[in-house]
Design a protein around this motif. Sequence first.
Motif, PDB file in Angstrom:
ATOM      1  N   GLY A 112       0.672  -0.958   0.231  1.00 25.01           N
ATOM      2  CA  GLY A 112      -0.460   0.234   0.113  1.00 25.01           C
ATOM      3  C   GLY A 112       0.672   1.916   0.062  1.00 25.01           C
ATOM      4  O   GLY A 112       2.648   2.109  -0.433  1.00 25.01           O
ATOM      5  N   SER A 113       0.374   2.690   0.039  1.00 24.98           N
ATOM      6  CA  SER A 113       0.705   3.866   0.175  1.00 24.98           C
ATOM      7  C   SER A 113       1.146   3.946   1.794  1.00 24.98           C
ATOM      8  O   SER A 113       0.986   3.153   2.653  1.00 24.98           O
ATOM      9  N   PHE A 114       1.982   5.605   1.568  1.00 26.34           N
ATOM     10  CA  PHE A 114       3.504   5.501   2.507  1.00 26.34           C
ATOM     11  C   PHE A 114       3.943   6.335   2.908  1.00 26.34           C
ATOM     12  O   PHE A 114       3.598   7.394   1.730  1.00 26.34           O
ATOM     13  N   GLN A 115       4.583   7.348   3.428  1.00 24.90           N
ATOM     14  CA  GLN A 115       4.579   8.690   3.996  1.00 24.90           C
ATOM     15  C   GLN A 115       5.780   8.080   4.637  1.00 24.90           C
ATOM     16  O   GLN A 115       5.655   7.896   5.944  1.00 24.90           O
ATOM     17  N   THR A 116       7.018   8.828   4.804  1.00 33.34           N
ATOM     18  CA  THR A 116       7.947   9.062   5.709  1.00 33.34           C
ATOM     19  C   THR A 116       9.393   9.736   5.047  1.00 33.34           C
ATOM     20  O   THR A 116       8.985  10.932   4.714  1.00 33.34           O
ATOM     21  N   THR A 117      10.115  10.085   5.648  1.00 31.82           N
ATOM     22  CA  THR A 117      11.241  10.606   5.455  1.00 31.82           C
ATOM     23  C   THR A 117      12.543  10.337   5.561  1.00 31.82           C
ATOM     24  O   THR A 117      12.481   9.991   5.723  1.00 31.82           O
ATOM     25  N   CYS A 118      13.235  10.194   4.315  1.00 33.42           N
ATOM     26  CA  CYS A 118      14.234   9.694   4.474  1.00 33.42           C
ATOM     27  C   CYS A 118      15.862  10.512   5.145  1.00 33.42           C
ATOM     28  O   CYS A 118      15.891  11.982   5.059  1.00 33.42           O
TER      29      CYS A 118
END
Length: 135
Positions: A112-118
């Motif tokens: 599924g979809s996601f959001q994060t910070t590299c």
Amino acid sequence: MQFRILLLSALAASIATALPQQVVSGDEVTGTQCLDTSIQFDTHSTNVAILGICGGIASSIQKCGGNPSSTTGQSGTSLFTLNATDAGSTINISKGRWERCVKAAQLTCPQGSFQTTCIGGATPSGDVSFSLTEA
């Protein structure tokens, strides 16, 4: 004939061990949130979208070019959206770091979809926030 098969097997094994292995721990990203786990992205399209950021980082291109503060990569229904987190910074993420960050996010959100910070990947400072959503 058997000697040839053994020789080819040994050669293939030596090449495989010579290739760099991407070790992903999950520490490459922070604040990962799964958004919609019902989405089933096509793996090939997602891989093409990964290499589509910054106008393309496929083949011999090893780093985001053009100094964008934001960029996208899209293929099929897979859409990556990236933004530098610090005002005035630009995205200069390497292909290896970018691929590790996506894999690290997928450890938490395997479907599924996601959001994060590299962590890292921006100049002169900061990180790169990104999401994978449906196009």
